[in-house]
Design an enzyme around this catalytic site. Structure first.
Site, PDB file in Angstrom:
ATOM      1  N   ARG A 179      -0.121  -3.507  -3.425  1.00  0.00           N
ATOM      2  CA  ARG A 179       1.355  -4.067  -3.403  1.00  0.00           C
ATOM      3  C   ARG A 179       1.153  -5.285  -2.193  1.00  0.00           C
ATOM      4  O   ARG A 179      -0.004  -5.327  -1.459  1.00  0.00           O
ATOM      5  CB  ARG A 179       2.338  -3.211  -2.930  1.00  0.00           C
ATOM      6  CG  ARG A 179       2.202  -2.575  -1.648  1.00  0.00           C
ATOM      7  CD  ARG A 179       3.379  -1.732  -1.261  1.00  0.00           C
ATOM      8  NE  ARG A 179       3.698  -1.496  -0.114  1.00  0.00           N
ATOM      9  CZ  ARG A 179       3.672  -0.142   0.574  1.00  0.00           C
ATOM     10  NH1 ARG A 179       3.788   0.844   0.021  1.00  0.00           N
ATOM     11  NH2 ARG A 179       3.647  -0.114   1.774  1.00  0.00           N
ATOM     12  N   GLY A 180       2.273  -6.130  -1.871  1.00  0.00           N
ATOM     13  CA  GLY A 180       2.390  -6.847  -0.775  1.00  0.00           C
ATOM     14  C   GLY A 180       1.369  -7.926  -0.648  1.00  0.00           C
ATOM     15  O   GLY A 180       0.872  -8.534  -1.734  1.00  0.00           O
ATOM     16  N   LYS A 183      -4.289  -5.026  16.147  1.00  0.00           N
ATOM     17  CA  LYS A 183      -4.750  -6.210  15.560  1.00  0.00           C
ATOM     18  C   LYS A 183      -5.140  -7.342  16.534  1.00  0.00           C
ATOM     19  O   LYS A 183      -6.052  -8.244  16.210  1.00  0.00           O
ATOM     20  CB  LYS A 183      -3.388  -6.994  15.049  1.00  0.00           C
ATOM     21  CG  LYS A 183      -2.536  -6.523  13.994  1.00  0.00           C
ATOM     22  CD  LYS A 183      -3.393  -6.189  12.744  1.00  0.00           C
ATOM     23  CE  LYS A 183      -2.642  -5.576  11.545  1.00  0.00           C
ATOM     24  NZ  LYS A 183      -3.514  -5.688  10.620  1.00  0.00           N
ATOM     25  N   TYR A 218       0.471  -1.274  17.104  1.00  0.00           N
ATOM     26  CA  TYR A 218       0.075  -2.452  16.004  1.00  0.00           C
ATOM     27  C   TYR A 218      -0.799  -3.602  16.970  1.00  0.00           C
ATOM     28  O   TYR A 218      -1.871  -3.861  16.457  1.00  0.00           O
ATOM     29  CB  TYR A 218       1.226  -2.726  15.694  1.00  0.00           C
ATOM     30  CG  TYR A 218       1.188  -3.586  14.295  1.00  0.00           C
ATOM     31  CD1 TYR A 218       0.574  -3.092  13.063  1.00  0.00           C
ATOM     32  CD2 TYR A 218       1.599  -4.926  14.469  1.00  0.00           C
ATOM     33  CE1 TYR A 218       0.480  -4.115  11.973  1.00  0.00           C
ATOM     34  CE2 TYR A 218       1.553  -6.016  13.379  1.00  0.00           C
ATOM     35  CZ  TYR A 218       1.068  -5.155  12.025  1.00  0.00           C
ATOM     36  OH  TYR A 218       0.815  -6.219  10.959  1.00  0.00           O
TER      37      TYR A 218
HETATM   38  P1  NAD Z   1       2.206  -3.164   2.832  1.00  0.00           P
HETATM   39  O1  NAD Z   1       2.750  -1.908   3.663  1.00  0.00           O
HETATM   40  O2  NAD Z   1       3.031  -3.712   1.640  1.00  0.00           O
HETATM   41  O3  NAD Z   1       0.942  -2.924   2.133  1.00  0.00           O
HETATM   42  C1  NAD Z   1      -0.120  -2.285   2.723  1.00  0.00           C
HETATM   43  C2  NAD Z   1      -1.195  -1.595   1.736  1.00  0.00           C
HETATM   44  O4  NAD Z   1      -2.021  -1.062   2.426  1.00  0.00           O
HETATM   45  C3  NAD Z   1      -0.175  -0.566   0.924  1.00  0.00           C
HETATM   46  O5  NAD Z   1      -0.634  -0.549  -0.369  1.00  0.00           O
HETATM   47  C4  NAD Z   1      -1.076   0.975   1.567  1.00  0.00           C
HETATM   48  O6  NAD Z   1      -0.808   1.892   0.591  1.00  0.00           O
HETATM   49  C5  NAD Z   1      -2.380   0.448   1.799  1.00  0.00           C
HETATM   50  N1  NAD Z   1      -2.784   1.339   3.032  1.00  0.00           N
HETATM   51  C6  NAD Z   1      -2.416   1.769   3.761  1.00  0.00           C
HETATM   52  N2  NAD Z   1      -3.015   2.802   4.416  1.00  0.00           N
HETATM   53  C7  NAD Z   1      -4.155   2.686   3.938  1.00  0.00           C
HETATM   54  C8  NAD Z   1      -5.302   3.570   3.966  1.00  0.00           C
HETATM   55  N3  NAD Z   1      -5.433   4.287   4.842  1.00  0.00           N
HETATM   56  N4  NAD Z   1      -6.522   3.209   2.900  1.00  0.00           N
HETATM   57  C9  NAD Z   1      -6.316   2.397   1.795  1.00  0.00           C
HETATM   58  N5  NAD Z   1      -4.935   1.763   1.726  1.00  0.00           N
HETATM   59  C10 NAD Z   1      -4.169   1.834   2.785  1.00  0.00           C
HETATM   60  O7  NAD Z   1       1.710  -4.150   3.987  1.00  0.00           O
HETATM   61  P2  NAD Z   1       1.756  -5.865   3.877  1.00  0.00           P
HETATM   62  O8  NAD Z   1       3.086  -6.421   4.439  1.00  0.00           O
HETATM   63  O9  NAD Z   1       1.416  -6.286   2.596  1.00  0.00           O
HETATM   64  O10 NAD Z   1       0.626  -5.958   4.917  1.00  0.00           O
HETATM   65  C11 NAD Z   1      -0.788  -6.166   4.605  1.00  0.00           C
HETATM   66  C12 NAD Z   1      -1.456  -6.608   5.882  1.00  0.00           C
HETATM   67  O11 NAD Z   1      -0.983  -7.885   6.637  1.00  0.00           O
HETATM   68  C13 NAD Z   1      -1.480  -5.725   6.788  1.00  0.00           C
HETATM   69  O12 NAD Z   1      -2.924  -5.466   7.424  1.00  0.00           O
HETATM   70  C14 NAD Z   1      -0.424  -5.841   8.079  1.00  0.00           C
HETATM   71  O13 NAD Z   1      -0.644  -5.389   9.018  1.00  0.00           O
HETATM   72  C15 NAD Z   1      -0.792  -7.313   7.811  1.00  0.00           C
HETATM   73  N6  NAD Z   1       0.349  -8.188   8.427  1.00  0.00           N
HETATM   74  C16 NAD Z   1       1.690  -8.057   7.472  1.00  0.00           C
HETATM   75  C17 NAD Z   1       2.765  -8.948   7.872  1.00  0.00           C
HETATM   76  C18 NAD Z   1       3.924  -9.039   7.295  1.00  0.00           C
HETATM   77  O14 NAD Z   1       4.959  -9.769   7.678  1.00  0.00           O
HETATM   78  N7  NAD Z   1       4.222  -8.346   6.272  1.00  0.00           N
HETATM   79  C19 NAD Z   1       2.846  -9.742   9.128  1.00  0.00           C
HETATM   80  C20 NAD Z   1       1.539  -9.538   9.951  1.00  0.00           C
HETATM   81  C21 NAD Z   1       0.438  -8.884   9.206  1.00  0.00           C
END
Ligand code: NAD
Length: 433
Positions: free
Chosen positions: A205-206, A342, A338
């Protein structure tokens, strides 16, 4: 998730009212689509100082014409600016045209690497950074401003194509350096990753789902990895993209070995995207809030990278793209865990990049998303979420596809000279530099 304020400012009464009240005026950004793949308008190529670069042949291949009319993109070659007096030429070149740049247009300033033996050149070229970041903050109307430091225009072709396209809609105020690594030209420019295999962690997802989708659009065979609990979702994503699913927890001790076993033919693109948050202020955070975040976001990235490089799973010409965050650059209250993880990712990228390129022919870069509209940010309380959305030069949150497009540019066969970079996809967030 719907950004109601963005929709409101897109209407005539909304535009009128928000202008009268002095409120932010975000515009709907022009993002890539098959129907509208290029910026709408001509490219204006300007020069300040005496340049030895000659980017014209590369610019001619970006798909933008050099015709008259409101420019959709302005490229200012300032690589030859070496003295303070010559900075006046930067002002003189952009001052008359900046207002006419089309909505969702681009200003790309080409600069030179700082010369350690010439403090005048270094001062002036560093000055371009302040110039770029300031113009990005004032230009408005969905327009972005980037400084690209380079020595060879041909090595920067994939980067210029990205920056001068709708794919870079949410990248602004950034300084990107292109060095002199090996650059390959893909046979099929429209599907540059044809014949390549990409693994995306957290692809159920995401942002991860969007990354898998864009890499598949670019021709890659995608392997979508997520936890066993997300098997149904990750299989659905992989099935839709004609790829395969791999369910495992990346923090497992044998994760690297299992990934290697699942890729007997090797790997070209490794995207470390999986990540979690457990937000709490340090004083309220127990070890159960600290360790999982460090394990998923940093330790697993280090372990799987080491495993796949040492087992030679990543082929020469390969790409590693890790997902950092602006929290890892600026820090964030409630996110000591976090932000530590990062910032650690950024440290990994900077240290490993030169060695991975020299020893394995693999580049290592990071994307650092700002506020992106996903389930992760939907969980943030309303007032903080609204502040996060607006506190950037584009006045809105990014979409997962913005991070995905940036990842695809770094994964491009032509991006071999982009190495050790941390590229923020944050609409020029006010947090951090
Ligand atoms: P999300 O929570 O929607 O998706 C994260 C995915 O990672 C999920 O499908 C989850 O099941 C998977 N995951 C978590 N732990 C896991 C593990 N141990 N093994 C395998 N898969 C695992 O998050 P997102 O918002 O899509 O974020 C994706 C990345 O971007 C992350 O690294 C997050 O820190 C980074 N990020 C997101 C944002 C934001 O605004 N959404 C901002 C900065 C950084």
């Amino acid at each position: 998730m719907t950004d109601r304020y963005l929709r409101f400012t897109g209407s005539a009464p909304g535009r009128f009212l928000t202008r009268r009240l002095g409120l932010p005026q975000p515009v709907t950004l022009h993002r890539w689509s098959a129907e509208r793949p290029t910026l709408d308008g001509p490219l204006l190529h300007l020069t300040a100082g005496t340049s030895a670069l000659d980017p014209a042949p590369v610019l001619a291949r970006t798909g933008l014409s050099a015709g008259d009319g409101r420019p959709a993109a302005v490229v200012l070659d300032a690589t030859g600016v070496r003295e303070v007096e010559a900075l006046a030429e930067v002002h003189a070149a952009l001052h008359p045209v900046v207002r006419s740049v089309a909505e969702s247009g681009r200003v790309v300033v080409l600069g030179a690497p700082l010369d350690a033996a010439d403090h005048h050149q270094a001062a002036v070229q560093q000055g371009l950074e302040g110039f770029t970041r300031s113009l990005g903050k004032e230009i408005g109307r969905g327009r972005t401003v980037t400084l690209l430091r380079l020595t060879d225009a041909a090595a920067a072709e994939s980067t210029l194509r990205f920056l001068l396209s709708p794919m870079s809609a949410y990248v602004s105020g950034q300084v990107i350096e292109v060095g002199g690594g090996p650059v390959a030209t893909p046979e099929d420019g429209a599907r540059p990753l044809t014949g390549r295999t990409a693994l995306v962690t957290g692809a159920a997802r995401g942002i991860g789902e969007a990354v898998a989708e864009v890499l598949a659009r670019d021709g890659a065979r995608v392997v979508c990895l997520d936890v066993p609990a997300a098997r149904a979702e990750v299989e659905r994503v992989a099935g839709r993209l004609g790829g395969s699913a791999l369910t495992l927890d990346i923090t497992a001790a044998d994760a690297g070995a299992r990934i290697a076993d699942a890729l007997p033919d090797g790997l070209d693109v490794l995207v470390h995207n999986a990540g979690i948050t457990r937000d709490r202020r340090l004083a309220n955070m127990g070890a159960d809030g600290w360790s999982p975040v460090l394990d998923v976001n940093l330790a697993s990235v280090l372990c799987t990278t080491d495993a796949l490089l040492s087992r030679k799973v990543l082929r020469t010409g390969g790409r590693i793209v890790a997902t950092a965050s602006i929290a890892g650059i600026a820090g964030n209250a409630g996110q000591t865990n976090y932000a530590t993880s990062k910032a650690g990712v950024i440290g990994l990228v900077r240290s490993l990049a030169p060695r991975a390129l020299a020893e394995h022919g693999v580049t290592v870069n990071a994307v650092a998303p700002g506020f992106i509209e996903t389930r992760m940010t939907a969980a943030i309380p309303f007032a903080i979420r609204e502040a996060g959305r607006r506190m950037n030069s584009l006045g809105q949150g990014g979409l997962p596809v913005d991070v995905a497009e940036t990842t695809a540019w770094l994964a491009h066969p032509g991006s071999g000279a982009v190495n050790g970079q941390v590229v923020r996809v944050c609409g020029q967030s006010l947090l951090g530099a």
